[in-house]
Design an enzyme around this catalytic site. Structure first.
Site, PDB file in Angstrom:
ATOM      1  N   HIS A 124       0.813  -1.221   0.000  1.00 26.92           N
ATOM      2  CA  HIS A 124       0.000   0.000   0.000  1.00 26.92           C
ATOM      3  C   HIS A 124       0.847   1.272   0.000  1.00 26.92           C
ATOM      4  O   HIS A 124       0.322   2.364  -0.194  1.00 26.92           O
ATOM      5  CB  HIS A 124      -0.989  -0.005   1.177  1.00 26.92           C
ATOM      6  CG  HIS A 124      -0.396   0.376   2.492  1.00 26.92           C
ATOM      7  ND1 HIS A 124      -0.006  -0.548   3.440  1.00 26.92           N
ATOM      8  CD2 HIS A 124      -0.140   1.589   3.038  1.00 26.92           C
ATOM      9  CE1 HIS A 124       0.452   0.079   4.501  1.00 26.92           C
ATOM     10  NE2 HIS A 124       0.385   1.375   4.288  1.00 26.92           N
TER      11      HIS A 124
ATOM     12  N   ASP B   1      -0.499  -7.443   1.701  1.00 26.67           N
ATOM     13  CA  ASP B   1       0.092  -6.103   1.759  1.00 26.67           C
ATOM     14  C   ASP B   1       1.608  -6.186   1.919  1.00 26.67           C
ATOM     15  O   ASP B   1       2.173  -5.839   2.956  1.00 26.67           O
ATOM     16  CB  ASP B   1      -0.533  -5.313   2.906  1.00 26.67           C
ATOM     17  CG  ASP B   1      -0.143  -3.844   2.884  1.00 26.67           C
ATOM     18  OD1 ASP B   1       0.262  -3.351   1.811  1.00 26.67           O
ATOM     19  OD2 ASP B   1      -0.244  -3.193   3.940  1.00 26.67           O
TER      20      ASP B   1
ATOM     21  N   SER C  51       4.367   2.685   7.923  1.00 22.23           N
ATOM     22  CA  SER C  51       3.983   1.587   7.039  1.00 22.23           C
ATOM     23  C   SER C  51       5.180   1.045   6.265  1.00 22.23           C
ATOM     24  O   SER C  51       6.054   1.801   5.832  1.00 22.23           O
ATOM     25  CB  SER C  51       2.924   2.063   6.045  1.00 22.23           C
ATOM     26  OG  SER C  51       1.703   2.325   6.678  1.00 22.23           O
TER      27      SER C  51
END
Length: 311
Positions: free
Chosen positions: A70, A117, A214
């Site tokens: 992502h 992911d 992230s």
């Protein structure tokens, strides 16, 4: 055995391939997100879109970085990204690697909270390994990061909900504990069932990952070696006691990673083929030190009239 005047001895020393920072983790730091000393997490990467930090990552080999899929929702064009390694602060450093290729497990960035992911970033050229730049080890596919296991998450993300990292923008570290699947599934239950998928792993602090963390690594020390258990993926808020952080479970993707990166460091000997190699070459009057085939220093040994010289 005696050596003639033109003979020499060549000694090789293999340096551990992954998961062994030269600066040890003392284990005495306060839990909850604090500045990390330089060199403690030498695999930490900063992924930047048009020179702006957007995600973390981890070095798997001199040419490959692991991150979250992502992270590429802003662009899937490899030329838009740069990777910074060996840096303690997020600054406009001129030293970075350009990106050659992006490989996402699902082929494209998925929505937040989606399965798969995870992504690989191939650098345009291999980076030089040093005390500040070292790869992390990958676990075996069968590895068990059990509930309650103490691990660490690192990144340059927000230090709280709505609180961006403040100058000097130092890399942050937080100790977290692995959460069992049942507890995490209940925390993220929905009318359509739990949001937690089999390829996800949960951990909580009080420290936690947050916005801009992230793609960064969740690492756990196993038998003295740091292995990557997870990739920062998603969560509800930051550091909420009833909402663990959710990570892509690396063990679910180890075979996929090795398919693309055969040289990626495993928890054992498979990390050694691309590790730095020290070679000491002795002649009766000369000592040469090579690291990965590069001459680092030479010393004249036998004659006091020769001054020692270093390259």
């Amino acid at each position: 055995m005696a050596l003639g005047p033109n003979c020499g001895i060549l000694l090789f020393l293999a340096v551990s391939g992954c998961g062994h920072p030269q600066v040890s983790n003392s284990g005495s730091r306060i839990v909850g997100g604090h500045a990390a000393p330089a060199g403690t997490w030498p695999w930490q990467a900063s992924l930047r879109l048009h020179k702006v930090h957007v995600c973390g990552g981890s070095l798997l080999s001199p040419e490959w970085v692991l991150t979250a899929a992502h992270c590429f929702s802003g662009s899937v064009n490899s030329s838009d990204y740069q990777v910074h390694l060996g840096e303690l602060t997020v600054t406009l450093s001129p030293h970075f690697s350009t990106v050659k290729r992006i490989i996402m497990y699902t082929g494209s960035p998925g929505p937040p909270g989606s399965s798969g992911d995870i992504a690989l970033v191939q650098l345009s050229s291999p980076v030089a390994l040093s005390s500040q730049v070292q790869p992390v080890c990958l676990p075996e596919a069968s590895a068990d990061f059990y509930p309650g296991m103490q691990c660490w998450v690192t990144g340059w993300g927000y230090t709280g909900e709505g609180e961006p990292l403040k100058p000097p923008y130092n890399l942050q570290e937080a100790k977290v504990s692995v959460v069992d699947v049942k507890t995490c599934s209940q925390a993220y239950n929905s009318p359509n069932g739990s949001l937690i998928q089999p390829d996800m792993l949960c951990a909580r602090g009080p420290g936690d990952a947050c916005q801009d963390d992230s793609g960064g690594p969740l690492v756990c020390q196993v038998a003295g070696t740091w292995q990557q258990a997870g990739v920062v993926s998603w969560g509800e808020g930051c550091g909420r006691p009833d909402r663990p952080g959710v990570y892509a479970r690396v063990t679910a993707y180890v075979n996929w990673i090795h398919h693309h990166i055969p040289e990626a460091g495993g928890s054992g000997m498979q990390g050694l083929p691309w590790a730095p190699l020290l070679a000491a070459l002795f002649w009766p009057s000369l000592f040469l030190l090579l690291v990965s085939g590069v001459l680092m220093a030479k010393y004249w040994l036998s004659s006091p009239s020769h001054a020692a010289s270093e390259l």
